[in-house]
Design a protein around this motif. Structure first.
Motif, PDB file in Angstrom:
ATOM      1  N   LEU A 317       8.209   0.485   6.774  1.00 39.70           N
ATOM      2  CA  LEU A 317       8.254  -0.982   6.698  1.00 39.70           C
ATOM      3  C   LEU A 317       9.428  -1.525   7.497  1.00 39.70           C
ATOM      4  N   LEU A 318      10.572  -0.856   7.422  1.00 42.55           N
ATOM      5  CA  LEU A 318      11.740  -1.292   8.175  1.00 42.55           C
ATOM      6  C   LEU A 318      11.461  -1.229   9.677  1.00 42.55           C
ATOM      7  N   ARG A 319      10.802  -0.166  10.104  1.00 43.22           N
ATOM      8  CA  ARG A 319      10.475  -0.025  11.529  1.00 43.22           C
ATOM      9  C   ARG A 319       9.525  -1.119  11.997  1.00 43.22           C
ATOM     10  N   LEU A 320       8.556  -1.472  11.153  1.00 40.42           N
ATOM     11  CA  LEU A 320       7.534  -2.443  11.551  1.00 40.42           C
ATOM     12  C   LEU A 320       7.996  -3.892  11.417  1.00 40.42           C
ATOM     13  N   THR A 321       8.797  -4.184  10.408  1.00 43.13           N
ATOM     14  CA  THR A 321       9.090  -5.582  10.086  1.00 43.13           C
ATOM     15  C   THR A 321      10.568  -5.934  10.038  1.00 43.13           C
ATOM     16  N   GLY A 322      11.426  -4.935   9.928  1.00 42.33           N
ATOM     17  CA  GLY A 322      12.848  -5.211   9.747  1.00 42.33           C
ATOM     18  C   GLY A 322      13.227  -5.486   8.313  1.00 42.33           C
ATOM     19  N   LEU A 323      12.252  -5.404   7.374  1.00 43.69           N
ATOM     20  CA  LEU A 323      12.526  -5.645   5.961  1.00 43.69           C
ATOM     21  C   LEU A 323      13.044  -4.366   5.308  1.00 43.69           C
ATOM     22  N   ASP A 324      14.194  -4.466   4.649  1.00 40.82           N
ATOM     23  CA  ASP A 324      14.812  -3.317   3.987  1.00 40.82           C
ATOM     24  C   ASP A 324      14.675  -3.511   2.478  1.00 40.82           C
ATOM     25  N   VAL A 325      13.733  -2.791   1.868  1.00 40.08           N
ATOM     26  CA  VAL A 325      13.406  -2.994   0.457  1.00 40.08           C
ATOM     27  C   VAL A 325      13.353  -1.646  -0.262  1.00 40.08           C
ATOM     28  N   GLN A 326      13.031  -1.676  -1.567  1.00 39.23           N
ATOM     29  CA  GLN A 326      12.880  -0.448  -2.338  1.00 39.23           C
ATOM     30  C   GLN A 326      11.607   0.297  -1.926  1.00 39.23           C
ATOM     31  N   GLU A 327      11.520   1.562  -2.307  1.00 39.48           N
ATOM     32  CA  GLU A 327      10.399   2.407  -1.872  1.00 39.48           C
ATOM     33  C   GLU A 327       9.048   1.908  -2.377  1.00 39.48           C
ATOM     34  N   ASN A 328       8.931   1.621  -3.676  1.00 33.14           N
ATOM     35  CA  ASN A 328       7.651   1.157  -4.200  1.00 33.14           C
ATOM     36  C   ASN A 328       7.297  -0.233  -3.686  1.00 33.14           C
ATOM     37  N   GLN A 329       8.316  -1.081  -3.508  1.00 33.33           N
ATOM     38  CA  GLN A 329       8.070  -2.387  -2.907  1.00 33.33           C
ATOM     39  C   GLN A 329       7.517  -2.214  -1.500  1.00 33.33           C
ATOM     40  N   ALA A 330       8.118  -1.294  -0.741  1.00 32.64           N
ATOM     41  CA  ALA A 330       7.657  -1.044   0.621  1.00 32.64           C
ATOM     42  C   ALA A 330       6.207  -0.566   0.630  1.00 32.64           C
ATOM     43  N   ARG A 331       5.879   0.336  -0.293  1.00 36.03           N
ATOM     44  CA  ARG A 331       4.502   0.835  -0.385  1.00 36.03           C
ATOM     45  C   ARG A 331       3.534  -0.319  -0.653  1.00 36.03           C
ATOM     46  N   ARG A 332       3.907  -1.200  -1.606  1.00 36.64           N
ATOM     47  CA  ARG A 332       3.036  -2.326  -1.964  1.00 36.64           C
ATOM     48  C   ARG A 332       2.888  -3.306  -0.805  1.00 36.64           C
ATOM     49  N   LEU A 333       3.985  -3.608  -0.122  1.00 35.45           N
ATOM     50  CA  LEU A 333       3.928  -4.541   0.997  1.00 35.45           C
ATOM     51  C   LEU A 333       3.160  -3.951   2.177  1.00 35.45           C
ATOM     52  N   LEU A 334       3.291  -2.652   2.399  1.00 32.86           N
ATOM     53  CA  LEU A 334       2.529  -2.007   3.471  1.00 32.86           C
ATOM     54  C   LEU A 334       1.033  -2.053   3.192  1.00 32.86           C
ATOM     55  N   ASN A 335       0.662  -1.894   1.916  1.00 34.58           N
ATOM     56  CA  ASN A 335      -0.758  -2.008   1.560  1.00 34.58           C
ATOM     57  C   ASN A 335      -1.287  -3.392   1.899  1.00 34.58           C
ATOM     58  N   ASP A 336      -0.496  -4.428   1.591  1.00 37.02           N
ATOM     59  CA  ASP A 336      -0.936  -5.791   1.907  1.00 37.02           C
ATOM     60  C   ASP A 336      -0.953  -6.019   3.407  1.00 37.02           C
ATOM     61  N   LEU A 337       0.026  -5.438   4.106  1.00 32.98           N
ATOM     62  CA  LEU A 337       0.062  -5.553   5.562  1.00 32.98           C
ATOM     63  C   LEU A 337      -1.189  -4.927   6.178  1.00 32.98           C
ATOM     64  N   ASP A 338      -1.576  -3.753   5.684  1.00 35.56           N
ATOM     65  CA  ASP A 338      -2.774  -3.087   6.207  1.00 35.56           C
ATOM     66  C   ASP A 338      -4.032  -3.902   5.897  1.00 35.56           C
ATOM     67  N   ALA A 339      -4.086  -4.490   4.691  1.00 31.72           N
ATOM     68  CA  ALA A 339      -5.235  -5.331   4.330  1.00 31.72           C
ATOM     69  C   ALA A 339      -5.274  -6.583   5.195  1.00 31.72           C
ATOM     70  N   TYR A 340      -4.112  -7.154   5.474  1.00 35.27           N
ATOM     71  CA  TYR A 340      -4.013  -8.339   6.337  1.00 35.27           C
ATOM     72  C   TYR A 340      -4.557  -8.033   7.728  1.00 35.27           C
ATOM     73  N   ARG A 341      -4.174  -6.873   8.222  1.00 29.70           N
ATOM     74  CA  ARG A 341      -4.637  -6.487   9.563  1.00 29.70           C
ATOM     75  C   ARG A 341      -6.150  -6.291   9.586  1.00 29.70           C
ATOM     76  N   ALA A 342      -6.689  -5.679   8.516  1.00 30.87           N
ATOM     77  CA  ALA A 342      -8.138  -5.461   8.436  1.00 30.87           C
ATOM     78  C   ALA A 342      -8.882  -6.784   8.308  1.00 30.87           C
ATOM     79  N   ASP A 343      -8.360  -7.693   7.490  1.00 31.55           N
ATOM     80  CA  ASP A 343      -9.004  -8.997   7.284  1.00 31.55           C
ATOM     81  C   ASP A 343      -9.086  -9.804   8.572  1.00 31.55           C
ATOM     82  N   HIS A 344      -8.068  -9.646   9.396  1.00 32.91           N
ATOM     83  CA  HIS A 344      -8.028 -10.413  10.644  1.00 32.91           C
ATOM     84  C   HIS A 344      -8.631  -9.633  11.813  1.00 32.91           C
ATOM     85  N   GLN A 345      -9.193  -8.451  11.496  1.00 29.68           N
ATOM     86  CA  GLN A 345      -9.845  -7.618  12.512  1.00 29.68           C
ATOM     87  C   GLN A 345      -9.013  -7.567  13.793  1.00 29.68           C
TER      88      GLN A 345
END
Length: 444
Positions: A317-345
């Motif tokens: 997440l830090l590499r992709l966005t610059g956001l420095d967060v906790q591990e589980n937070q990063a996992r959750r945000l990455l899941n939403d990021l991946d869903a966002y990318r899929a939704d916008h094809q």
């Protein structure tokens, strides 16, 4: 008039003497610091910590400690100050610096201050100064009326994960307990941070005996802490302190085995190498090297992780966005990021999509939080909770709830009722109770 004048002379003289005494006390200080912040000198170092006036303190909740510990403002932040022996203070300061360089979740060392003395020239104990971890809480501050078993379980799991990370690096803690740990919310779970490294030792590698001894200390200390909560009526009646403390043994051993155990499989099952890597990634660890050996008869191979590093999702997440967060937070945000990318094809690169997600999802949520509520939770935890809230509301209403509507619903129905975890200030009654408890603890 003469009598008044005569009385006035000694008063002025006493004040001058006190002033010069304070100046002498400051001049006697010897400071080893990781900061150049001169505001460190503004504190009343000529007083024992237990005598510091209220205007020099920050009323934050403290964990149990065998030392006198106080919080004090320093610039825009807060520092924790602990009176201890000089050797212990210097050891802990250096140990915390080493752990920070190794990427261990721990408090940041600020300074060691020795040569403290009162205005009358008598000696005072040295102090270790560390930076207060924002949005963190001692385990005792995580209950409202009683600490639920589910919350306690998450705390112990976080403690086990921290202990595994420390042992992988060769760190022997020597005083594992919930009291020596701070906890931050991490996407519904907790992230544990080491606070007290006074008894810690760093080795090239720990023996099984050293690891087991650390684990036994954790089991005994946690059981004692749970019994203390039971005595105070702060733990659910159905919680068994001893059985609950045993969980750290199970949680630690399962995680340690997954990270380090040797695994054998047939040559035709080489896909299991990638499966093992994925399992470790799911646990939040990166694998930099594997040791793979064929058996003597050539029919199977043995696999063992060689170097394991924590923070897999954090780094992505830090590499992709610059956001420095906790591990589980990063996992959750990455899941939403991946869903966002899929939704916008999106056919854009992962990096470009990630920055679009930050602009259109993460930042709008954070900016929509009213200023007076911004200290309730750290931004990444708020975003996680908003996304969870949106999912539940959408499911309940059988429609895709817009993000802005979900944020407003979350603010009104959830966030306004949460306590401020950036700086939980104690009310006057709690401050009095805390002072009494601190006095009893400080004497110990």
């Amino acid at each position: 008039m003469a009598a008044h004048s005569g009385t006035g002379g000694p008063v002025r003289g006493t004040a001058d003497t006190a002033l010069s005494g304070e100046a002498a006390a400051i001049a006697s200080l010897s400071i080893t610091a990781a900061t150049t912040d001169e505001r460190l000198l503004d504190q009343p170092w000529h007083l024992a910590l237990k005598d510091w006036p209220a205007e020099n303190l920050a009323a934050l909740p403290r964990g149990l400690s065998r030392h006198v510990v106080r919080f004090a403002p320093l610039g825009a932040g807060v520092v924790a100050i602990k009176e201890t022996g000089e050797e212990a203070a210097r050891h802990e300061y250096q140990m915390l610096r080493k752990l920070q360089r190794l990427g261990v979740p721990c408090v940041e060392p600020v300074a060691v201050m020795t040569g403290r003395m009162r205005t009358d020239g008598s000696a005072l104990q040295p102090v270790l100064v560390t930076r207060h971890l924002r949005f963190s809480l001692p385990y005792r501050a995580l209950f409202s009326q009683t600490l639920r078993r589910e919350t306690l379980t998450r705390l112990i799991d976080a403690q086990a994960l921290l202990l595994v990370r420390l042992h992988l690096l060769g760190f022997y803690w020597g005083d594992v307990s919930l009291s020596n740990t701070l906890f931050r919310r991490d996407a519904g779970a907790f992230a544990a941070y080491l606070v007290d490294a006074e008894t810690g030792e760093l080795h090239p590698q720990l023996s099984d005996g050293q690891r087991e001894h650390d684990l036994e200390i954790a089991r005994v200390n946690i059981a004692g802490e749970m019994m203390d909560l039971v005595e105070g009526g702060l733990l659910e009646d159905k919680v068994d302190p001893v059985a609950t403390s045993e969980r750290i043994m199970d949680s630690y051993r399962k995680l340690w085995a997954e990270l380090t155990a040797e695994e054998s499989f047939d040559l035709g099952e080489r896909w299991r190498v990638n499966a093992r890597i994925r399992r470790l990634n799911d646990l939040g660890f990166d694998v930099e090297e594997f040791s793979i050996k064929s058996t003597a008869d050539g029919t199977s191979i043995r696999l063992q992780p060689k170097v394991v590093d924590a923070g897999h999702h954090q780094r992505r997440l830090l590499r992709l966005t610059g956001l420095d967060v906790q591990e589980n937070q990063a996992r959750r945000l990455l899941n939403d990021l991946d869903a966002y990318r899929a939704d916008h094809q999106s056919e854009q690169s992962e990096e470009v999509s990630a920055h679009s997600w930050v602009r259109h999802v993460f930042e709008p949520i954070v900016k929509a939080i009213p200023r007076e509520l911004a200290g309730k939770l750290e931004p990444a935890e708020v975003v996680h909770e908003v996304l969870e809230h949106r999912w539940y509301v959408s499911e309940d209403q059988d429609r895709n709830v817009p993000l802005a509507e979900a944020v407003q619903s979350y603010v009104d129905s959830v966030l306004r009722h949460r306590r401020d975890e950036a700086a939980i200030m104690l009310n006057p009654d709690e401050q009095t109770a805390a002072a009494l408890a601190a006095a009893e603890t400080d004497e110990g």
